[in-house]
Design a protein around this motif. Structure first.
Motif, mmCIF file in Angstrom:
data_model
loop_
_atom_site.group_PDB
_atom_site.id
_atom_site.type_symbol
_atom_site.label_atom_id
_atom_site.label_comp_id
_atom_site.label_asym_id
_atom_site.label_seq_id
_atom_site.Cartn_x
_atom_site.Cartn_y
_atom_site.Cartn_z
ATOM 1 N N LEU A 90 56.149 61.745 52.067
ATOM 2 C CA LEU A 90 55.135 62.754 52.386
ATOM 3 C C LEU A 90 55.548 63.552 53.620
ATOM 4 C CD1 LEU A 90 51.750 60.902 51.905
ATOM 5 C CD2 LEU A 90 52.449 63.017 50.807
ATOM 6 N N PRO A 91 55.203 64.829 53.644
ATOM 7 C CA PRO A 91 55.447 65.602 54.865
ATOM 8 C C PRO A 91 54.684 65.001 56.044
ATOM 9 C CG PRO A 91 54.866 67.041 53.044
ATOM 10 C CD PRO A 91 54.624 65.629 52.581
ATOM 11 N N GLU A 92 55.106 65.369 57.227
ATOM 12 C CA GLU A 92 54.443 64.889 58.449
ATOM 13 C C GLU A 92 53.023 65.445 58.532
ATOM 14 O OE1 GLU A 92 55.607 62.672 60.734
ATOM 15 O OE2 GLU A 92 57.261 62.434 59.324
ATOM 16 N N GLY A 93 52.220 64.757 59.286
ATOM 17 C CA GLY A 93 50.852 65.202 59.548
ATOM 18 C C GLY A 93 49.841 64.367 58.790
ATOM 19 N N GLU A 94 48.748 64.075 59.465
ATOM 20 C CA GLU A 94 47.674 63.267 58.884
ATOM 21 C C GLU A 94 47.156 63.880 57.589
ATOM 22 O OE1 GLU A 94 42.911 62.846 59.524
ATOM 23 O OE2 GLU A 94 44.116 63.327 61.281
ATOM 24 N N ALA A 95 47.041 65.182 57.558
ATOM 25 C CA ALA A 95 46.417 65.846 56.422
ATOM 26 C C ALA A 95 47.289 65.851 55.174
ATOM 27 C CB ALA A 95 46.045 67.272 56.808
ATOM 28 N N ALA A 96 48.585 65.660 55.318
ATOM 29 C CA ALA A 96 49.466 65.663 54.141
ATOM 30 C C ALA A 96 49.042 64.597 53.137
ATOM 31 C CB ALA A 96 50.917 65.474 54.564
ATOM 32 N N GLY A 97 48.602 63.468 53.633
ATOM 33 C CA GLY A 97 48.123 62.415 52.748
ATOM 34 C C GLY A 97 46.896 62.837 51.958
ATOM 35 N N TRP A 98 46.021 63.591 52.604
ATOM 36 C CA TRP A 98 44.839 64.102 51.908
ATOM 37 C C TRP A 98 45.247 65.042 50.778
ATOM 38 C CZ3 TRP A 98 39.832 62.636 52.261
ATOM 39 C CH2 TRP A 98 39.482 61.835 53.350
ATOM 40 N N GLY A 99 46.228 65.894 51.040
ATOM 41 C CA GLY A 99 46.702 66.801 49.999
ATOM 42 C C GLY A 99 47.316 66.051 48.836
ATOM 43 N N ALA A 100 48.093 65.023 49.143
ATOM 44 C CA ALA A 100 48.702 64.203 48.087
ATOM 45 C C ALA A 100 47.625 63.471 47.291
ATOM 46 C CB ALA A 100 49.690 63.219 48.694
ATOM 47 N N LEU A 101 46.628 62.946 47.980
ATOM 48 C CA LEU A 101 45.542 62.244 47.301
ATOM 49 C C LEU A 101 44.780 63.190 46.379
ATOM 50 C CD1 LEU A 101 44.052 59.557 46.979
ATOM 51 C CD2 LEU A 101 42.621 60.221 48.941
ATOM 52 N N TYR A 102 44.590 64.431 46.821
ATOM 53 C CA TYR A 102 43.942 65.450 45.989
ATOM 54 C C TYR A 102 44.695 65.612 44.666
ATOM 55 C CZ TYR A 102 42.778 70.213 44.457
ATOM 56 O OH TYR A 102 42.426 71.308 43.724
ATOM 57 N N VAL A 103 46.022 65.656 44.712
ATOM 58 C CA VAL A 103 46.827 65.829 43.496
ATOM 59 C C VAL A 103 46.765 64.576 42.627
ATOM 60 C CG1 VAL A 103 49.167 66.199 42.600
ATOM 61 C CG2 VAL A 103 48.347 67.527 44.564
ATOM 62 N N VAL A 104 46.977 63.423 43.234
ATOM 63 C CA VAL A 104 46.997 62.175 42.462
ATOM 64 C C VAL A 104 45.654 61.923 41.784
ATOM 65 C CG1 VAL A 104 47.174 59.650 42.672
ATOM 66 C CG2 VAL A 104 48.876 61.126 43.769
ATOM 67 N N GLU A 105 44.588 62.088 42.516
ATOM 68 C CA GLU A 105 43.260 61.857 41.929
ATOM 69 C C GLU A 105 42.858 62.991 40.997
ATOM 70 O OE1 GLU A 105 41.018 59.103 42.036
ATOM 71 O OE2 GLU A 105 43.002 58.339 42.506
ATOM 72 N N GLY A 106 43.307 64.197 41.282
ATOM 73 C CA GLY A 106 43.035 65.316 40.380
ATOM 74 C C GLY A 106 43.694 65.131 39.027
ATOM 75 N N SER A 107 44.811 64.426 39.026
ATOM 76 C CA SER A 107 45.503 64.210 37.755
ATOM 77 C C SER A 107 44.688 63.335 36.805
ATOM 78 C CB SER A 107 46.894 63.612 37.986
ATOM 79 O OG SER A 107 46.822 62.262 38.371
ATOM 80 N N ARG A 108 43.725 62.619 37.330
ATOM 81 C CA ARG A 108 42.829 61.851 36.446
ATOM 82 C C ARG A 108 42.058 62.795 35.519
ATOM 83 N NH1 ARG A 108 41.436 56.414 37.845
ATOM 84 N NH2 ARG A 108 42.157 55.893 39.935
ATOM 85 N N LEU A 109 41.661 63.926 36.054
ATOM 86 C CA LEU A 109 40.894 64.882 35.247
ATOM 87 C C LEU A 109 41.735 65.382 34.079
ATOM 88 C CD1 LEU A 109 39.331 66.955 38.167
ATOM 89 C CD2 LEU A 109 38.229 65.151 36.831
ATOM 90 N N GLY A 110 42.971 65.756 34.367
ATOM 91 C CA GLY A 110 43.864 66.198 33.308
ATOM 92 C C GLY A 110 44.190 65.082 32.339
ATOM 93 N N GLY A 111 44.307 63.872 32.869
ATOM 94 C CA GLY A 111 44.606 62.724 32.023
ATOM 95 C C GLY A 111 43.559 62.498 30.956
ATOM 96 N N ILE A 112 42.308 62.677 31.315
ATOM 97 C CA ILE A 112 41.220 62.483 30.352
ATOM 98 C C ILE A 112 41.352 63.484 29.207
ATOM 99 C CG2 ILE A 112 38.720 62.701 30.045
ATOM 100 C CD1 ILE A 112 39.670 60.085 31.347
ATOM 101 N N MET A 113 41.682 64.720 29.537
ATOM 102 C CA MET A 113 41.855 65.728 28.483
ATOM 103 C C MET A 113 43.072 65.385 27.618
ATOM 104 S SD MET A 113 40.539 69.190 30.444
ATOM 105 C CE MET A 113 42.123 69.893 30.436
ATOM 106 N N LEU A 114 44.160 64.950 28.248
ATOM 107 C CA LEU A 114 45.369 64.602 27.497
ATOM 108 C C LEU A 114 45.154 63.373 26.619
ATOM 109 C CD1 LEU A 114 48.098 65.161 30.234
ATOM 110 C CD2 LEU A 114 47.605 66.618 28.252
ATOM 111 N N ALA A 115 44.338 62.441 27.077
ATOM 112 C CA ALA A 115 44.095 61.207 26.319
ATOM 113 C C ALA A 115 43.552 61.503 24.929
ATOM 114 C CB ALA A 115 43.139 60.293 27.084
ATOM 115 N N ARG A 116 42.889 62.632 24.770
ATOM 116 C CA ARG A 116 42.346 63.005 23.454
ATOM 117 C C ARG A 116 43.455 63.269 22.439
ATOM 118 N NH1 ARG A 116 38.462 67.304 26.334
ATOM 119 N NH2 ARG A 116 37.075 65.814 27.328
#
Length: 174
Positions: A90-116
């Motif tokens: 991850l890039p430096e900075g406390e907030a970089a983790g938040w950005g990564a978490l946004y992507v990882v958890e956001g992928s759950r939404l896409g996963g549900i659509m793909l699961a169909r």
């Protein structure tokens, strides 16, 4: 100081092209075909465990439910070994983790659509791992709250860098 933009809106807007590239990379997989679905899962297995490990190593982030074990189980059910994860820092900075978490958890939404698109006779625990009721909204509110507490545009820029790095990890894995 932060102005009218929220962190979530800023991340979403700034990373839209990154998101589109990842969608295009994974959109070529035919999830109804067992062989192509296994290749799709192996690609995710090169990215997700690396991202989750990086998130787990970052202090100050909210708890998240790991999906790497579900992904490994789906691969095992297909008789496929999990590939080694890609290197991810991850890039430096406390907030970089938040950005990564946004992507990882956001992928759950896409996963549900793909699961169909996955036939019922194929394992889909990974793609079917949806958010619990209110979980996604709670995460987005916490992200915006963390940005507000930080009070700087630099925090948002760090979060965007973390999100972009995570999107790039998934793109490389495809």
């Amino acid at each position: 100081m932060l102005e009218a933009r929220t962190a979530v809106a800023a991340i979403r807007a700034a990373t839209a092209p990154d998101h589109d590239r990842v969608d295009a990379a994974y959109g070529a997989f035919d999830l109804a075909d067992r062989t192509r679905y296994a290749v799709f899962l192996r690609a995710h297995a090169r990215a997700l465990p690396a991202a989750e490990a990086a998130l787990a190593a970052r202090p100050g982030l909210p708890d998240f439910r790991r999906r790497a074990p579900l992904l490994a189980d789906d691969l095992a059910a297909l008789g496929e070994p999990a590939p080694p994860p890609l290197r991810f820092v991850l890039p430096e900075g406390e907030a970089a983790g938040w950005g990564a978490l946004y992507v990882v958890e956001g992928s759950r939404l896409g996963g549900i659509m793909l699961a169909r698109s996955v036939p019922a006779d194929l394992p889909a625990a990974y793609l079917g791992a949806r958010h619990r009721s209110g979980e996604w909204r709670t995460l987005l509110a916490a992200l915006d709250d963390a940005a507000t507490r930080a009070g700087t545009d630099r925090w948002i820029d760090e979060a965007i860098a973390g999100a972009r790095a995570t999107f790039d990890l998934y793109r490389r894995a495809a």
